[in-house]
Design a protein around this motif. Structure first.
Motif, PDB file in Angstrom:
ATOM      1  N   GLY A  38       7.547 167.569  57.460  1.00  0.00           N
ATOM      2  CA  GLY A  38       8.920 167.360  57.011  1.00  0.00           C
ATOM      3  C   GLY A  38       9.967 167.494  58.103  1.00  0.00           C
ATOM      4  O   GLY A  38      11.163 167.471  57.819  1.00  0.00           O
ATOM      5  N   GLY A  40      10.634 165.342  60.456  1.00  0.00           N
ATOM      6  CA  GLY A  40      11.276 164.064  60.759  1.00  0.00           C
ATOM      7  C   GLY A  40      10.500 163.156  61.704  1.00  0.00           C
ATOM      8  O   GLY A  40      11.033 162.132  62.152  1.00  0.00           O
ATOM      9  N   LYS A  41       9.239 163.461  61.966  1.00  0.00           N
ATOM     10  CA  LYS A  41       8.439 162.653  62.909  1.00  0.00           C
ATOM     11  C   LYS A  41       8.269 161.210  62.412  1.00  0.00           C
ATOM     12  O   LYS A  41       8.522 160.268  63.154  1.00  0.00           O
ATOM     13  N   SER A  42       7.825 161.070  61.163  1.00  0.00           N
ATOM     14  CA  SER A  42       7.589 159.715  60.645  1.00  0.00           C
ATOM     15  C   SER A  42       8.894 158.942  60.565  1.00  0.00           C
ATOM     16  O   SER A  42       8.944 157.744  60.884  1.00  0.00           O
ATOM     17  N   THR A  43       9.949 159.623  60.148  1.00  0.00           N
ATOM     18  CA  THR A  43      11.252 158.958  60.046  1.00  0.00           C
ATOM     19  C   THR A  43      11.713 158.509  61.432  1.00  0.00           C
ATOM     20  O   THR A  43      12.197 157.383  61.589  1.00  0.00           O
ATOM     21  N   HIS A 193      -0.619 166.080  64.837  1.00  0.00           N
ATOM     22  CA  HIS A 193      -0.561 167.473  64.386  1.00  0.00           C
ATOM     23  C   HIS A 193      -1.443 168.381  65.222  1.00  0.00           C
ATOM     24  O   HIS A 193      -1.194 169.577  65.324  1.00  0.00           O
TER      25      HIS A 193
HETATM   26  N1  LIG Z   1      13.472 157.785  51.977  1.00  0.00           N
HETATM   27  C1  LIG Z   1      13.669 159.106  51.903  1.00  0.00           C
HETATM   28  N2  LIG Z   1      14.489 159.621  50.971  1.00  0.00           N
HETATM   29  C2  LIG Z   1      14.691 160.957  50.879  1.00  0.00           C
HETATM   30  N3  LIG Z   1      14.102 161.860  51.700  1.00  0.00           N
HETATM   31  C3  LIG Z   1      13.277 161.407  52.646  1.00  0.00           C
HETATM   32  C4  LIG Z   1      13.017 160.010  52.815  1.00  0.00           C
HETATM   33  N4  LIG Z   1      12.146 159.862  53.843  1.00  0.00           N
HETATM   34  C5  LIG Z   1      11.886 161.101  54.283  1.00  0.00           C
HETATM   35  N5  LIG Z   1      12.548 162.024  53.576  1.00  0.00           N
HETATM   36  C6  LIG Z   1      12.511 163.488  53.795  1.00  0.00           C
HETATM   37  O1  LIG Z   1      12.804 163.709  55.157  1.00  0.00           O
HETATM   38  C7  LIG Z   1      12.021 164.762  55.692  1.00  0.00           C
HETATM   39  C8  LIG Z   1      11.273 164.278  56.919  1.00  0.00           C
HETATM   40  O2  LIG Z   1      10.256 163.392  56.517  1.00  0.00           O
HETATM   41  P1  LIG Z   1       9.198 162.793  57.538  1.00  0.00           P
HETATM   42  O3  LIG Z   1       8.238 161.982  56.737  1.00  0.00           O
HETATM   43  O4  LIG Z   1       9.921 162.130  58.640  1.00  0.00           O
HETATM   44  O5  LIG Z   1       8.510 164.130  58.083  1.00  0.00           O
HETATM   45  P2  LIG Z   1       7.248 164.314  59.065  1.00  0.00           P
HETATM   46  O6  LIG Z   1       7.693 165.144  60.206  1.00  0.00           O
HETATM   47  O7  LIG Z   1       6.642 163.003  59.348  1.00  0.00           O
HETATM   48  O8  LIG Z   1       6.266 165.206  58.149  1.00  0.00           O
HETATM   49  P3  LIG Z   1       4.640 165.200  58.052  1.00  0.00           P
HETATM   50  O9  LIG Z   1       4.148 166.062  59.167  1.00  0.00           O
HETATM   51  O10 LIG Z   1       4.401 165.863  56.722  1.00  0.00           O
HETATM   52  O11 LIG Z   1       4.164 163.807  58.106  1.00  0.00           O
HETATM   53  C9  LIG Z   1      11.119 165.237  54.563  1.00  0.00           C
HETATM   54  O12 LIG Z   1      11.673 166.402  54.005  1.00  0.00           O
HETATM   55  C10 LIG Z   1      11.140 164.091  53.571  1.00  0.00           C
HETATM   56  O13 LIG Z   1      10.991 164.557  52.250  1.00  0.00           O
END
Ligand SMILES: Nc1ncnc2c1ncn2[C@@H]1O[C@H](COP(=O)(O)OP(=O)(O)OP(=O)(O)O)[C@@H](O)[C@H]1O
Ligand SMILES: [Mg+2]
Length: 255
Positions: A38, A40-43, A193
């Motif tokens: 959570g 923000g990596k994927s975002t 990870h």
């Molecule tokens: N379209 C969206 N609408 C609302 N919240 C979102 C959206 N996309 C992501 N989030 C939120 O933003 C945060 C970051 O999400 P992200 O998928 O980028 O995390 P991550 O670092 O990739 O996590 P992981 O290690 O679990 O893959 C999370 O809390 C997620 O719930």
């Protein structure tokens, strides 16, 4: 392929998911994105690939704003393997990999012998050539992951973005994938990870709460203090007597 992000951010339902990320990735470099669930990596990966609507800030690809390029132009430069790949269930493995050729095809350049050779090479690179005629729907999780990576390779990008590419893979395929990716003559940005595997990247960017809190060489970034503060683990650095490589052992810090 040089990629630059300036004050990149993204907001969903008035929540700031990624904020104020600035970074530059040099041609041929492998940048690892690490951070808790959570963070923000994927975002951030999707923002860097121009896949999210209404970002704040800018992404420059060889100096050109991503927002001025067509989807097709971007797809000729950047291939993305998402954390959870969506593919029509009715396809065969070979069909999925052929999708990687889409940005290169047109009425004047239909799918031909060269495309077929590129698809075959990509399937071979991930060890899935023997399953080319299998149905995608019947594949195991690791097999699907390898087919998605083959699809991205078939796209012949200059920049490859991978979201947890070793997910679902057995240890042999994890290591062979990382070696394959490391040997490609392209720029790579990948979310990981496994911090021991992340040590193999040229540089690491650390995400925490939507912000990039550190970026640098793995041994500079992965300090025991940072591992405690951000990942909430007690890390012990060990040295492999065979080659002197640093290996981390992690223990959970709190109850
Ligand atoms: N379209 C969206 N609408 C609302 N919240 C979102 C959206 N996309 C992501 N989030 C939120 O933003 C945060 C970051 O999400 P992200 O998928 O980028 O995390 P991550 O670092 O990739 O996590 P992981 O290690 O679990 O893959 C999370 O809390 C997620 O719930
Ligand atoms: Mg993710």
């Amino acid at each position: 392929m040089k990629l630059e992000a300036k004050s990149l951010g993204w907001t969903a339902r008035s929540r700031r998911i990624v904020q104020d990320v600035s970074l530059a990735v040099a041609p041929g470099e492998t940048l690892g994105l690490i951070g808790p669930n959570g963070s923000g990596k994927s975002t951030l990966l999707r923002l860097l690939a121009g896949l999210l609507p209404r970002p704040s800030g800018t992404v420059l690809l060889e100096g050109q704003p991503l927002s001025t390029l067509s989807k097709r132009d971007i797809a000729r430069q950047i291939a993305v393997v998402e954390q959870i790949a969506e593919t029509s269930e009715a396809l065969l493995v070979r069909d999925v990999v052929e999708l990687g050729r889409t940005p290169w095809l047109s009425a004047l350049a239909p799918f031909g012998a060269q495309d077929r050779a590129i698809v075959a090479e990509a399937l071979e690179a991930v060890g899935m050539d023997h399953m080319a005629r299998n149905s995608w729907a019947t594949l195991s999780g690791g097999e699907r992951q390898r087919v998605q990576i083959a699809r991205a390779l078939a796209q012949r990008p200059r920049l490859l973005m991978l979201d947890e590419p070793t997910n679902h893979l057995d240890i042999h395929h994890q290591l062979s994938l990382l070696r394959l990716v490391g040997n490609l003559p392209v720029t790579v940005i990948m979310a990981l990870h496994d911090l021991n595997q992340a040590m193999g990247c040229d540089r690491l960017a650390v995400m925490d709460g939507g912000r990039m809190v550190a970026c640098g060489r793995p041994e500079e970034v992965l300090t025991t203090a940072r591992l405690a503060a951000i990942f909430r683990v007690q890390a012990t650095r060990l040295r492999d007597p065979a080659d002197g490589a640093t290996v981390f052992r992690f223990q959970c810090r709190e109850a």
